[in-house]
Design a protein around this motif. Structure first.
Motif, short mmCIF file in Angstrom:
data_model
loop_
_atom_site.label_atom_id
_atom_site.label_comp_id
_atom_site.label_asym_id
_atom_site.label_seq_id
_atom_site.Cartn_x
_atom_site.Cartn_y
_atom_site.Cartn_z
N HIS A 1 0.88 -1.17 0.00
CA HIS A 1 0.00 0.00 0.00
C HIS A 1 0.92 1.22 0.00
O HIS A 1 1.74 1.37 0.90
CB HIS A 1 -0.92 -0.01 1.23
N VAL A 2 0.79 2.06 -1.02
CA VAL A 2 1.77 3.11 -1.28
C VAL A 2 1.09 4.47 -1.38
O VAL A 2 0.03 4.60 -1.99
CB VAL A 2 2.51 2.83 -2.61
N THR A 3 1.72 5.48 -0.78
CA THR A 3 1.31 6.87 -0.95
C THR A 3 2.51 7.62 -1.52
O THR A 3 3.62 7.52 -0.99
CB THR A 3 0.87 7.51 0.37
N VAL A 4 2.28 8.36 -2.61
CA VAL A 4 3.35 9.07 -3.31
C VAL A 4 3.03 10.56 -3.31
O VAL A 4 1.92 10.96 -3.65
CB VAL A 4 3.48 8.57 -4.76
N THR A 5 4.02 11.38 -2.94
CA THR A 5 3.86 12.82 -2.98
C THR A 5 4.89 13.42 -3.92
O THR A 5 5.91 12.81 -4.23
CB THR A 5 4.00 13.46 -1.58
N GLY A 6 4.62 14.64 -4.35
CA GLY A 6 5.48 15.35 -5.29
C GLY A 6 4.63 15.88 -6.43
O GLY A 6 3.43 16.13 -6.26
N ALA B 1 -7.30 13.82 -2.69
CA ALA B 1 -7.66 15.23 -2.63
C ALA B 1 -6.51 16.12 -2.19
O ALA B 1 -6.45 17.30 -2.55
CB ALA B 1 -8.86 15.43 -1.71
N ASP B 2 -5.55 15.57 -1.42
CA ASP B 2 -4.44 16.37 -0.92
C ASP B 2 -3.30 16.53 -1.93
O ASP B 2 -2.26 17.10 -1.62
CB ASP B 2 -3.90 15.79 0.40
N GLY B 3 -3.48 16.01 -3.16
CA GLY B 3 -2.45 16.15 -4.19
C GLY B 3 -1.52 14.96 -4.30
O GLY B 3 -0.68 14.90 -5.19
N SER B 4 -1.66 14.00 -3.41
CA SER B 4 -0.84 12.79 -3.47
C SER B 4 -1.54 11.74 -4.31
O SER B 4 -2.67 11.93 -4.78
CB SER B 4 -0.57 12.25 -2.05
N VAL B 5 -0.86 10.63 -4.53
CA VAL B 5 -1.43 9.49 -5.25
C VAL B 5 -1.31 8.27 -4.35
O VAL B 5 -0.29 8.07 -3.69
CB VAL B 5 -0.71 9.26 -6.59
N GLU B 6 -2.36 7.45 -4.33
CA GLU B 6 -2.40 6.24 -3.52
C GLU B 6 -2.45 5.04 -4.45
O GLU B 6 -3.13 5.06 -5.47
CB GLU B 6 -3.63 6.27 -2.63
N LEU B 7 -1.72 3.98 -4.09
CA LEU B 7 -1.71 2.75 -4.88
C LEU B 7 -1.80 1.54 -3.96
O LEU B 7 -1.33 1.60 -2.83
CB LEU B 7 -0.40 2.57 -5.65
N LYS B 8 -2.34 0.48 -4.50
CA LYS B 8 -2.16 -0.85 -3.93
C LYS B 8 -1.64 -1.69 -5.08
O LYS B 8 -2.21 -1.68 -6.17
CB LYS B 8 -3.46 -1.43 -3.38
#
Length: 89
Positions: free
Chosen positions: A4-9, A37-44
């Motif tokens: 489970h991944v959260t990516v920012t940038g 909504a906060d500008g990040s991307v979530e992945l599984k």
């Protein structure tokens, strides 16, 4: 293995989700990716550990020159959720 991944940038509006889907397909990985909504991307993402690790390394590099990954947070689990493909939500 499931990650489970959260990516920012700079990861929204630059083709990140499409690139993630294409790379996952190349590695025969399954799961999903979505903008938050906060500008990040979530992945599984799930599959063999070595393939998931390779995918995550490619993600850190940004997939394309337009994507700039600042931070990746990864939670790993020794289970699969049984996804059939890698989809964009």
């Amino acid at each position: 293995m499931l990650a489970h991944v959260t990516v920012t940038g700079r990861v929204q509006g630059v083709g990140f989700r499409y690139s993630a889907q294409q790379q996952a397909a190349q590695h025969n990985l399954t799961g999903w990716v979505q903008n938050k909504a906060d500008g990040s991307v979530e992945l599984k993402v799930e599959g063999p550990e070595q393939k998931v690790d390779r995918f995550l390394e490619e993600m850190k590099a940004g997939f394309t020159q337009f994507i700039k990954v600042k931070q990746i947070d990864v939670d790993r689990f020794n289970k699969d959720e049984g996804y059939k493909q890698f989809s964009i939500k």
